[in-house]
Write an enzyme that holds these catalytic residues in place. Structure first.
Site, PDB file in Angstrom:
ATOM      1  N   GLY A  56       4.522  -1.253   1.572  1.00 44.94           N
ATOM      2  CA  GLY A  56       3.854  -0.127   0.933  1.00 44.94           C
ATOM      3  C   GLY A  56       2.566  -0.567   0.270  1.00 44.94           C
ATOM      4  O   GLY A  56       2.342  -1.759   0.022  1.00 44.94           O
ATOM      5  N   CYS A  57       1.722   0.394  -0.034  1.00 42.43           N
ATOM      6  CA  CYS A  57       0.411   0.058  -0.602  1.00 42.43           C
ATOM      7  C   CYS A  57       0.539  -0.528  -1.999  1.00 42.43           C
ATOM      8  O   CYS A  57      -0.037  -1.584  -2.293  1.00 42.43           O
ATOM      9  CB  CYS A  57      -0.504   1.275  -0.596  1.00 42.43           C
ATOM     10  SG  CYS A  57       0.222   2.761  -1.321  1.00 42.43           S
ATOM     11  N   TYR A  58       1.298   0.128  -2.881  1.00 40.82           N
ATOM     12  CA  TYR A  58       1.451  -0.414  -4.233  1.00 40.82           C
ATOM     13  C   TYR A  58       2.123  -1.797  -4.207  1.00 40.82           C
ATOM     14  O   TYR A  58       1.645  -2.728  -4.880  1.00 40.82           O
ATOM     15  CB  TYR A  58       2.262   0.547  -5.100  1.00 40.82           C
ATOM     16  CG  TYR A  58       1.531   1.799  -5.533  1.00 40.82           C
ATOM     17  CD1 TYR A  58       0.384   1.735  -6.312  1.00 40.82           C
ATOM     18  CD2 TYR A  58       2.014   3.055  -5.203  1.00 40.82           C
ATOM     19  CE1 TYR A  58      -0.265   2.888  -6.738  1.00 40.82           C
ATOM     20  CE2 TYR A  58       1.368   4.212  -5.623  1.00 40.82           C
ATOM     21  CZ  TYR A  58       0.229   4.134  -6.390  1.00 40.82           C
ATOM     22  OH  TYR A  58      -0.405   5.270  -6.809  1.00 40.82           O
ATOM     23  N   ALA A  74      -0.310  -4.629  -3.311  1.00 39.73           N
ATOM     24  CA  ALA A  74      -1.211  -5.057  -4.388  1.00 39.73           C
ATOM     25  C   ALA A  74      -0.442  -5.760  -5.497  1.00 39.73           C
ATOM     26  O   ALA A  74      -0.859  -6.819  -5.992  1.00 39.73           O
ATOM     27  CB  ALA A  74      -1.970  -3.856  -4.942  1.00 39.73           C
TER      28      ALA A  74
END
Lengths: 349, 349, 349, 349
Positions: D159-161, D164
């Site tokens: 996932g994107c979160y 990061a």
């Protein structure tokens, strides 16, 4: 497209103004260009030495090139010097490069007009190198005869507004579809990157966001450039109104023209479609569609749409471009390709 | 301004469409209005019962009013019903309120034109209450005779684009300064709140931000409203091009007109300044300045500027308004003030 | 609210820094304030004389006040001098006004801390008027004892970040709900108006739009102000991380605290609701809702919400304010009301 | 990088969800990928047949590929099926493709966690294909063992979160630098493209622009994914607070961790620099710099920065990525490269 040369056989190119917004796009496009070898980067006079990737984060991991301060009297050496610098810097650096036998592709306004007197009236300065104006080729990609660009030692890359306005209007102007007695309005809207990285109150976020304003009337420097491109007296009735948009990138020229006697909006559409049918960088939208910034942003395209008006006496032709690409860096690469005899699409598609 | 009545003596007003953007501004303005008592709020048909402050956070702590579902056949009772509802809802609710003896101030497009046939052509529907069109007064604040508004039982509040375009052009049109044979271009730009809270792909952040697009050509419903306001055949050469801006609020109409024979840009400026000198809501900028959205946003003002063009044959007149205020709610309050015999500025300045 | 005095009986107020963003909001709020008479406006030292309505378009038609250059050694005379100026200007002007017997309400950071040594460490300068620090009252509206503000000759209006962070956290801190051994994170996000109208590359539209960045670590000047407000050692574990948002206005403080032993998220919510129940300017959202900038922008409100975390060991308390209003000008009006013995809501609701 | 195969020898890839935002980026990246041949594009179930270039304007002139409706029970055939589809569609399509012997790279959340019960608790649905969970390889590029991805038949793109947050925190977590008893706050901010092209009121321009709001507390589906990635109990004290930014693209995770005993911020910095030194897609900024969205937007990079806090007991580690690239499509290309045995950078740098 064209067979790719070995690295040694590539054309050497130096880029001045590489720390600016258009300059950064030039670097990004040319580090991936199969026919080009970047020989040197320069910033502006007095700019510090900096890695290009520090100035333009998108270049991180892609190049180790370093931008050095620019000396306009002695710009970096290369077969072709690309100038993404202010007019006065370009005029000086172009002269120096030409004098020593190089070729120049200039993205500033310094060489776009022929008549030196126009500069004083519209640009607000006495042209510093009027002897160069005659030999400069105005390279409106897709319109200017490619053989002229191929031969030119000095090529002037068009302005962002003129690129959009002329892409919209030239097919109609050339075909005699526009009534020369009618008003010709170019209402144009540009994102702030058109002003580069200029630090001034009017470009602060707090002034630009949620705002929109016309500016530059009545003497914006792109007015005579559009008028010259249209030729044939159409410029006399030109009203050019640039606006600043609350957007970083993208330019839309919404052009209204009165049709010449005997022309219908459908004729005008057919003419526009015919003119751009084979151009790899001009997209003509289907009937009923007008372009938005998002059609063109991030691409080397000019996107054109046409709409009739209720009375059918006028047409509205709109053209969207990315001001930093088709309005600057990618059109420059088109011109560079022509200058070196490569396919116009090389490095872009 | 005018002496303030006691709370019992205030005029009772009901607001329908109070959950929309313009409706919310109406509520905000009228809860502070010294001559008005808000008798009831209604949303749209089928909307849930909600505290106004839950819908419009800026009202928190300022009102306990609750918005109830709207029954267009039986709108809330009050001396004056203010409708910030879609055309069809407005047409039905206005009829119901008038039938029982009330007065109506409508912010929709339902009663802005006189000829029922125009609705089919430009609005795309058969008018549901054509018998009411004749009696409706088009209340262009500052232009319409205030006595007409004072007497009217049904007042149509102008559209946002026509308000800006007519404020820019009417003084010149009325003075004969515009060449009727010339093209008249209204290139207008609006923030997305002009579309209210419509949930549709084209109003998503990802579509609107960093974008700009023309829309509605060739048959935007505000075209005949502008043409009707200009009268005298000027509408025949009208080209109206609305654009969507990457902004929430604000509207700019950039108008280009060819001057009639004998008129100079300076004459035109003098005429505009004369026309609006005493209007409390129209600000004419000094020579050399054109308005931006930020001149007008958040205010009940229309801000006008004029620029000459290089040939001086045309003038560019631009007008900025807050589309939800001067283009909707605050102009409605101006009209409401006239309807109840109060000073036009009451509740606004 | 309180009975309105005649114009002659109103308190005279002078505003310095009236050409800035917070200054403009102060002028807007105070020209409509029923107990106040604006005696004079001043800009910054060296700023030109300008009509306030030329600087702040929203004031057009509402005031003829003119802003004059500020001499910090001799600020404009009035019963109360309101300073929306940089720290050093505020320190000098406050001293001058107090010396001649006036009272001062300062929106800068010059008088918010008690210990002169803190200024060198966190603000980066030696405090120019340390003798004034002791007598200054830190006016956190709704928290500071109103009688202290009523009596004070010098009131320091809180910073924008501390206002939001302390509104979120003070009820829990005061009740002992926060574990002093746990980490206390204030992750805050602010629109660019927090930086006023500073013309610098980092505030250009092209840098701010579509961007977000943390800044000011590890020594942002609002850190000790928050820590001092929390008292009791909670500041030792404070991590304060401000971010710049691509927005003009609004500030959100997202605060994470570890609950002290025996506390549940529901207890914490009850405490926050109890603490702010009667405050006219603090809105506590219902369970399940957290605030956004739009809850508070354009209003004098602080909007608070609380959410539990999966383990229920921590709570997240978020507070949104309009940084120019509750974070500056409207909180200043709250303090001004207290200073003159008026209802805290006067001129605001 | 790796020697380029002839067009016939390229790996055939089909992309489902090609009409979405991440899908569009996948198509853009893969039409230029020297080892890949796009065999087919599919949209979502029921989506109309459309040219990819009509859906994604940036593809105009670059591909004639057409997207067809997706039948999850019979997805397009290819050696590798890339799914940029919602969880339920991905689960069905992955099963179908694996059953017939294909390999799958899934960008949805369907296969990122191992324990089927987690899906009900955090994702809100019973997992439709729990038997596939065990064999799925979570492909956190640069961290997961590349040999695992090389062998995997089913790869779950992170996932994107989590991408990061884990890029920021994993080096410290793995080194034992984070105090497991301390609070670990991931305050994350994302542009709206994280929600794809969902048409809902909360994604309208008028709701997103000039706004910022936390959401998803306390049970955002990326919480367990981050916690699982950190392992070793660090997830127990995790507080994950996602926010929606007024931006289209880009994601910033601002992470606060309490250092384990004996660790200094300088140690932590050294550890992060060491961990990512040779990764072609992770840029660690110099001391004193924290990343902004603009460091990463438009690039396949994760950009990391570290700052100390006043007490030096905590560190703030921030990581910026382009949520559609490193947070979705370009990380998928990294994984695809590993799956086919090519250099991880192929098609990206």
């Amino acid at each position: 497209l064209t067979p790719h040369p070995s690295r040694e056989e590539r054309v050497s190119v130096a880029i001045a103004g590489a720390t600016g917004l258009a300059g950064g796009e030039l670097v990004r496009l040319l580090i991936g260009h199969p026919h080009v070898r970047i020989a040197a980067l320069a910033g502006s006079p007095g700019s510090p030495e900096r890695a290009a990737a520090d100035v333009h984060p998108a270049l991180w991991g892609r190049t180790d090139l370093v931008s050095r301060p620019l000396d306009p009297a002695s710009p970096p050496e290369a077969e072709i010097l690309v100038l993404a610098t202010p007019d006065d810097v370009s005029a000086r650096a172009a002269g120096a490069a030409l004098d020593r036998g190089g070729r120049v592709l200039d993205l500033s306004g310094a060489f776009r007009l022929k008549d030196p007197s126009t500069f004083l009236e519209w640009y607000g300065y006495e042209h510093p190198a009027p002897r160069l104006l005659d030999s400069a080729v105005y390279g409106l990609a897709g319109t200017t005869d490619p053989r002229e660009v191929r031969r030119a030692r000095l090529v002037a890359n068009p302005g962002c507004y003129p690129t959009a306005a002329l892409t919209a209007l030239l097919p109609l102007a050339a075909a005699g579809a526009i009534d020369p007695a009618g008003t010709l309005v170019v209402d144009a809207k540009s994102g702030v990157s058109g002003a580069g990285r200029k630090v001034a109150p009017e470009y602060l976020y707090g002034e630009v966001a949620e705002n929109c304003r016309p500016y530059g009337l009545p003497r914006h420097r792109h007015h005579p450039e559009i008028a010259a491109g249209l030729a044939d007296g159409l410029g006399d009735n030109l009203v050019f109104i640039p606006h600043l948009l609350p957007a970083e990138r993208g330019l839309l020229a919404t052009c209204t023209a009165r049709l010449a006697s005997g022309w219908t909006p459908a004729d005008a559409r057919a003419e526009i479609e015919r003119a751009w049918r084979d151009d790899p960088f001009v997209r003509v939208l289907a009937d009923g569609s007008l372009p938005s910034l998002r059609h063109a942003n991030g691409t080397p395209l000019a996107v054109v749409g046409l709409a009739a008006t209720p009375s059918s006496r006028h047409v509205v032709v709109a053209c969207a471009i990315d001001n930093l690409l088709k309005g600057a860096a990618s059109q420059a690469v088109e011109n560079l390709n022509l200058m070196i005899g490569a396919d116009r699409r090389e490095g872009l598609l």
